[in-house]
Design a protein around this motif. Structure first.
Motif, PDB file in Angstrom:
ATOM      1  N   PRO A 119       0.828  -1.213   0.000  1.00  0.00           N
ATOM      2  CA  PRO A 119       0.000   0.000   0.000  1.00  0.00           C
ATOM      3  C   PRO A 119       0.859   1.258   0.000  1.00  0.00           C
ATOM      4  O   PRO A 119       1.879   1.322   0.691  1.00  0.00           O
ATOM      5  CB  PRO A 119      -0.806  -0.120   1.293  1.00  0.00           C
ATOM      6  CG  PRO A 119      -0.012  -1.044   2.161  1.00  0.00           C
ATOM      7  CD  PRO A 119       0.670  -1.995   1.229  1.00  0.00           C
ATOM      8  N   THR A 120       0.447   2.237  -0.793  1.00  0.00           N
ATOM      9  CA  THR A 120       1.165   3.504  -0.832  1.00  0.00           C
ATOM     10  C   THR A 120       0.839   4.306   0.427  1.00  0.00           C
ATOM     11  O   THR A 120      -0.121   4.003   1.155  1.00  0.00           O
ATOM     12  CB  THR A 120       0.777   4.318  -2.064  1.00  0.00           C
ATOM     13  OG1 THR A 120      -0.623   4.676  -1.963  1.00  0.00           O
ATOM     14  CG2 THR A 120       1.006   3.519  -3.340  1.00  0.00           C
ATOM     15  N   LEU A 121       1.616   5.359   0.662  1.00  0.00           N
ATOM     16  CA  LEU A 121       1.353   6.211   1.813  1.00  0.00           C
ATOM     17  C   LEU A 121      -0.025   6.856   1.691  1.00  0.00           C
ATOM     18  O   LEU A 121      -0.744   7.001   2.686  1.00  0.00           O
ATOM     19  CB  LEU A 121       2.439   7.286   1.925  1.00  0.00           C
ATOM     20  CG  LEU A 121       2.372   8.198   3.160  1.00  0.00           C
ATOM     21  CD1 LEU A 121       2.451   7.375   4.438  1.00  0.00           C
ATOM     22  CD2 LEU A 121       3.498   9.229   3.113  1.00  0.00           C
ATOM     23  N   GLN A 122      -0.411   7.219   0.474  1.00  0.00           N
ATOM     24  CA  GLN A 122      -1.733   7.805   0.277  1.00  0.00           C
ATOM     25  C   GLN A 122      -2.833   6.800   0.614  1.00  0.00           C
ATOM     26  O   GLN A 122      -3.826   7.131   1.280  1.00  0.00           O
ATOM     27  CB  GLN A 122      -1.901   8.280  -1.167  1.00  0.00           C
ATOM     28  CG  GLN A 122      -3.276   8.903  -1.450  1.00  0.00           C
ATOM     29  CD  GLN A 122      -3.407   9.396  -2.882  1.00  0.00           C
ATOM     30  OE1 GLN A 122      -2.427   9.483  -3.608  1.00  0.00           O
ATOM     31  NE2 GLN A 122      -4.616   9.709  -3.305  1.00  0.00           N
ATOM     32  N   GLU A 126      -5.665   7.145   3.558  1.00  0.00           N
ATOM     33  CA  GLU A 126      -7.086   7.058   3.215  1.00  0.00           C
ATOM     34  C   GLU A 126      -7.786   5.954   4.006  1.00  0.00           C
ATOM     35  O   GLU A 126      -8.989   6.052   4.276  1.00  0.00           O
ATOM     36  CB  GLU A 126      -7.252   6.819   1.717  1.00  0.00           C
ATOM     37  CG  GLU A 126      -6.881   8.025   0.865  1.00  0.00           C
ATOM     38  CD  GLU A 126      -6.928   7.722  -0.627  1.00  0.00           C
ATOM     39  OE1 GLU A 126      -7.073   6.526  -0.985  1.00  0.00           O
ATOM     40  OE2 GLU A 126      -6.818   8.673  -1.429  1.00  0.00           O
ATOM     41  N   SER A 127      -7.047   4.908   4.386  1.00  0.00           N
ATOM     42  CA  SER A 127      -7.670   3.807   5.115  1.00  0.00           C
ATOM     43  C   SER A 127      -8.095   4.217   6.522  1.00  0.00           C
ATOM     44  O   SER A 127      -8.899   3.520   7.149  1.00  0.00           O
ATOM     45  CB  SER A 127      -6.716   2.613   5.188  1.00  0.00           C
ATOM     46  OG  SER A 127      -5.585   2.900   5.994  1.00  0.00           O
ATOM     47  N   MET A 134     -16.050   0.422   3.090  1.00  0.00           N
ATOM     48  CA  MET A 134     -14.628   0.601   2.842  1.00  0.00           C
ATOM     49  C   MET A 134     -14.027  -0.660   2.239  1.00  0.00           C
ATOM     50  O   MET A 134     -14.480  -1.778   2.484  1.00  0.00           O
ATOM     51  CB  MET A 134     -13.886   0.938   4.141  1.00  0.00           C
ATOM     52  CG  MET A 134     -14.290   2.237   4.794  1.00  0.00           C
ATOM     53  SD  MET A 134     -13.378   2.538   6.342  1.00  0.00           S
ATOM     54  CE  MET A 134     -11.700   2.750   5.715  1.00  0.00           C
ATOM     55  N   THR A 135     -12.963  -0.451   1.437  1.00  0.00           N
ATOM     56  CA  THR A 135     -12.139  -1.537   0.925  1.00  0.00           C
ATOM     57  C   THR A 135     -10.688  -1.188   1.246  1.00  0.00           C
ATOM     58  O   THR A 135     -10.200  -0.140   0.831  1.00  0.00           O
ATOM     59  CB  THR A 135     -12.313  -1.717  -0.594  1.00  0.00           C
ATOM     60  OG1 THR A 135     -13.690  -1.997  -0.876  1.00  0.00           O
ATOM     61  CG2 THR A 135     -11.466  -2.879  -1.103  1.00  0.00           C
ATOM     62  N   VAL A 136     -10.012  -2.056   1.997  1.00  0.00           N
ATOM     63  CA  VAL A 136      -8.674  -1.733   2.490  1.00  0.00           C
ATOM     64  C   VAL A 136      -7.724  -2.894   2.260  1.00  0.00           C
ATOM     65  O   VAL A 136      -8.132  -4.036   2.022  1.00  0.00           O
ATOM     66  CB  VAL A 136      -8.709  -1.388   3.998  1.00  0.00           C
ATOM     67  CG1 VAL A 136      -9.593  -0.187   4.267  1.00  0.00           C
ATOM     68  CG2 VAL A 136      -9.158  -2.594   4.822  1.00  0.00           C
ATOM     69  N   LEU A 348      -5.678  -2.345   9.996  1.00  0.00           N
ATOM     70  CA  LEU A 348      -4.820  -1.165   9.975  1.00  0.00           C
ATOM     71  C   LEU A 348      -3.592  -1.367  10.851  1.00  0.00           C
ATOM     72  O   LEU A 348      -2.496  -0.912  10.517  1.00  0.00           O
ATOM     73  CB  LEU A 348      -5.611   0.060  10.437  1.00  0.00           C
ATOM     74  CG  LEU A 348      -6.848   0.415   9.604  1.00  0.00           C
ATOM     75  CD1 LEU A 348      -7.529   1.659  10.162  1.00  0.00           C
ATOM     76  CD2 LEU A 348      -6.486   0.606   8.142  1.00  0.00           C
ATOM     77  N   TRP A 349      -3.767  -2.060  11.958  1.00  0.00           N
ATOM     78  CA  TRP A 349      -2.639  -2.368  12.840  1.00  0.00           C
ATOM     79  C   TRP A 349      -1.658  -3.288  12.121  1.00  0.00           C
ATOM     80  O   TRP A 349      -0.447  -3.073  12.152  1.00  0.00           O
ATOM     81  CB  TRP A 349      -3.167  -3.012  14.109  1.00  0.00           C
ATOM     82  CG  TRP A 349      -2.192  -3.066  15.246  1.00  0.00           C
ATOM     83  CD1 TRP A 349      -0.933  -2.519  15.298  1.00  0.00           C
ATOM     84  CD2 TRP A 349      -2.400  -3.690  16.516  1.00  0.00           C
ATOM     85  NE1 TRP A 349      -0.340  -2.780  16.509  1.00  0.00           N
ATOM     86  CE2 TRP A 349      -1.220  -3.489  17.282  1.00  0.00           C
ATOM     87  CE3 TRP A 349      -3.457  -4.388  17.090  1.00  0.00           C
ATOM     88  CZ2 TRP A 349      -1.088  -3.979  18.581  1.00  0.00           C
ATOM     89  CZ3 TRP A 349      -3.316  -4.874  18.380  1.00  0.00           C
ATOM     90  CH2 TRP A 349      -2.152  -4.669  19.115  1.00  0.00           C
TER      91      TRP A 349
END
Length: 568
Positions: A119-122, A126-127, A134-136, A348-349
Motif C-alpha cells: 500500500p502507498t502512503l496515500q 485514506e484507510s 470501505m475496501t482496504v 490497519l494495525w
C-alpha cells in the motif's frame, strides 16, 4: 504494561466501547447496548460479581516477579448462557471489504510487502478515513481466498475445517520453533465441544512436534488443532506470527469471537469465562528504547518508525492522555468480537506492522488515535496482573537455553521418564545462510535475519563450542532491488556491531572478513560484492572504526598499541 482487548463493550465485557447515537426500543428483558438488546438467559440480576472490586496489583515485597490478582468469574454454564444472540453494532463502518491484487508493485521504499500488497502512503492515510463502506489492504492480497495461493498457505482440507468454526476460536502460533507448545488447562467439557482451539506452526516447528510427540489422525496435540503453514510471507518468524495474531477474522470468516494468546502463554481459564468476565511501559517512545536495548529489532528501523509517527503528531505518554492509561499494550492477549470496526482496526494495525517493524507495540497507539479521531470509541486495557490470572507465561526456547534448562515435552500426556529434560542433547551446527526467500526479502528483514543468525552462532560459540567464531565472506550484492551504497554500509555496520558487542563482553565473536576487496585495475575479477578502498570514504571510515574499536579492547597488549599507532 497493560494487556489488550478489542471489542465492543457490553454483557460480553470487551474493551473497545462504542457510542452510537441511536434510540433503541425498550425491551423489559434485554440489556441496552449500542442500539441493540442482548437477551440473557442464566445470569441473575444483580450480577454475581456485581459487588466484586478489582484490587490493585499485588505488592511484591520479595520481588518474585509479576503475580496474578483476583478476578471474579461466574460458573461456565452461566457464562455460556449469557452469550449474546446477535452481534454488536459496528459504529459508522457497516461494510468492510479487502483489496485483492495478483501483481502488486512496490512504488515506495516503505511500501510493505508482497503479502500486504505494497500500500502507498496515500492509500494508508485514506484507510484511516472511516466511512460506512470501505475496501482496504489487509494481507492476503492475491489468491482465491486467505490461505490459498496468498502466501501463508494452508492445506485445502484445513481451510475447509477452519470455515466450519463458529462462535469462539482460541488461537496461537509458533514459528521458527521459537516456543514450546503450551496446553490449555481447566477447560470445561462444553467448551471443548463448542469452542475451536487452533495452533499455527511452520514446517520447522511441525518437525519438532513430530519428533517430540505424535499428531493423531485429526492433527491434534491435546486440545490444539495444529495447522501447518507453508510459503511464509516473511523471513522473520515474529513477523509471520503477526498474520494470525491480527488477521484471525480473515482466517476464520464465520467466527464471532476470538481469543489470541502468544505461543509462550498457557491458557488456564475457560474461554467463556474470559469472554463473560475479563475485565509497564506506557510511553511508546520508551518502548522503542527498550526494544533497541533488548535488540529486538535493528535500531535504525525503530528510530525511523518513531520519527514517522512523531511527524504525524504522536507525543510522549503523560497523564494528560487520561482516561487512556497507556500507549503501549502488552499485546500477548487479544480478545475481540469480529465486527467491521474491530476487523478494520486490526487490519490497519497489521498494515503498520507490515510497513514498518514487527514490534506491534510501537504502532498500536497511532492506529488507536487515528481511529478514535473518526469514530467515538473508548479503549480500555486491563492490568497485567489480571491477564496473569487466566494465562501463565513460559520462557521462549532461547531464554530457557540461556538459563541452562531444556525445553519440556510437547505432548501433554508424555510420561516423566521420557521428558525432554531426561534426554541427552548434542550440539548441532547451524546451517549457513542459504535461504532462497532471503534473496527476495526487504532490506530490513535481511538485516534482522542476519543479526539473529549471527547472534545464534555467537551463542553457540559461547555455550557449546567454547571457541571463538569468525564470520567470513560477507557482503551485500549491488544487484539487490533499489540498491544504494548506503545499504551496503548499513549491512556492514550490522555485522560489525554484533561482533563488537560480543567482543566487548569477552564473548565468542572474533571478527569478520568482507567479500571482497579489490584494487583499481582488477575490475574484471569483480563480482557484485566488490569493494575498492578509496572509492567510497564512508565505508572506509566504517571499516577503520571497527578495526580501531576492536583493537581498543586489547589495548593492554603492547602489540595492539603499536599496530594501531598512526591509524586510530
Amino acid at each position: 504494561m497493560r494487556a489488550f482487548l478489542l471489542g465492543v463493550t457490553g454483557q460480553v465485557r470487551m474493551d473497545m466501547e462504542s457510542t452510537v447515537h441511536q434510540h433503541p426500543a425498550r425491551n423489559e428483558s434485554g440489556i441496552r447496548h449500542s442500539g441493540i438488546y442482548w437477551q440473557t438467559k442464566g445470569i441473575p440480576t444483580p450480577h454475581p460479581c456485581g459487588n466484586f472490586s478489582y484490587p490493585s496489583p499485588p505488592h511484591d515485597k520479595k520481588r518474585t516477579g509479576p503475580r496474578p490478582c483476583p478476578v471474579c468469574y461466574v460458573p461456565v454454564e452461566r457464562a455460556m448462557n449469557s452469550m449474546p444472540t446477535s452481534s454488536s453494532v459496528s459504529p459508522v463502518l457497516k461494510d468492510l471489504d479487502y483489496i485483492i491484487e495478483e501483481n502488486s508493485v512496490k512504488t515506495e521504499s516503505e511500501g510493505g510487502s508482497t503479502f500486504g500488497g505494497h500500500p502507498t502512503l496515500q492509500q494508508r492515510n485514506e484507510s484511516f478515513d472511516i466511512r460506512e463502506s470501505m475496501t482496504v489492504h489487509c494481507g492476503f492480497v492475491k489468491g482465491k481466498k486467505p490461505g490459498y495461493g496468498t502466501l501463508f498457505d494452508i492445506n485445502d482440507a484445513d481451510l475447509l475445517e477452519m470455515e466450519q468454526c463458529h462462535g469462539i476460536v482460541v488461537a496461537s502460533a509458533i514459528f521458527g520453533n521459537y516456543d514450546i507448545m503450551q496446553h490449555p488447562k481447566n477447560i470445561s467439557e462444553a467448551s471443548k465441544i463448542s469452542a475451536c482451539f487452533y495452533m499455527f506452526v511452520d514446517e520447522r516447528t511441525a518437525a519438532y512436534i513430530n519428533n517430540s510427540t505424535e499428531l493423531d489422525r485429526t492433527k491434534r496435540v491435546g486440545l490444539w488443532r495444529v495447522i501447518i503453514v507453508r510459503n511464509l510471507p516473511y523471513v522473520d518468524p515474529r513477523r509471520n506470527g503477526k498474520v494470525p495474531k491480527l488477521l484471525l477474522h480473515r482466517l476464520f470468516p464465520n467466527v464471532r469471537y476470538s481469543i489470541w494468546i502468544d505461543g509462550k502463554l498457557e491458557l488456564v481459564v475457560d474461554p467463556y469465562l474470559i469472554l463473560e468476565r475479563h475485565y509497564k511501559r506506557f510511553d511508546v517512545f520508551e518502548e522503542g528504547k527498550a526494544n533497541k536495548a533488548a535488540k529486538k529489532y535493528d535500531n535504525a528501523s525503530i528510530d525511523a518508525q518513531l520519527e514517522f509517527y512523531r511527524r504525524e503528531g504522536l507525543t510522549h505518554y503523560s497523564p494528560d492522555k487520561l482516561p487512556i492509561t497507556s500507549d503501549v499494550p502488552e499485546g500477548c492477549v487479544i480478545i475481540r468480537e469480529h465486527i467491521p470496526i474491530t476487523n478494520l482496526f486490526t487490519c490497519l494495525w497489521f498494515n503498520e506492522v507490515d510497513r514498518f517493524t514487527s514490534r506491534d507495540q510501537l504502532s498500536f497507539s497511532t492506529v488507536r488515535d487515528k481511529v478514535k479521531a473518526k469514530v467515538d470509541l473508548k479503549l480500555n486495557m486491563f492490568d497485567d496482573c489480571q491477564r496473569r490470572n487466566f494465562v501463565n507465561q513460559a520462557h521462549h526456547k532461547d531464554e530457557m537455553q540461556q538459563k541452562g534448562s531444556h525445553p519440556p515435552p510437547v505432548s501433554p500426556n508424555e510420561s516423566p521418564g521420557n521428558s525432554q529434560s531426561d534426554r541427552t542433547t548434542r550440539f548441532q551446527p547451524r546451517k549457513p545462510v542459504r535461504n532462497g526467500r532471503l534473496l527476495e526479502a526487504e532490506l530490513d528483514e535481511k538485516f534482522e535475519y542476519i543479526s539473529k543468525w549471527m547472534t545464534s552462532h555467537i551463542e553457540d560459540g559461547d555455550r557449546e563450542l567454547k571457541k571463538p567464531v569468525l564470520f567470513t565472506e560477507f557482503g551485500l550484492s549491488n544487484k539487490n532491488k533499489n540498491f544504494d551504497h548506503s545499504h551496503r554500509e548499513a549491512f556492514c555496520r550490522t555485522i560489525f556491531d554484533a561482533i563488537y558487542e560480543s567482543a566487548r563482553m569477552n564473548g565468542a565473536g572474533a571478527g569478520a572478513f568482507i567479500w571482497q576487496f579489490l584494487v583499481p585495475g582488477m575490475e574484471e575479477y569483480n563480482d557484485d560484492f566488490g569493494i575498492i578502498p578509496g572509492e567510497r570514504p564512508s565505508i572506509d571510515r566504517l571499516i577503520k572504526e571497527q578495526s580501531c574499536r576492536l583493537m581498543a579492547l586489547q589495548r593492554r597488549h603492547d602489540l595492539s598499541r603499536r599496530s594501531s599507532k598512526g591509524i586510530c
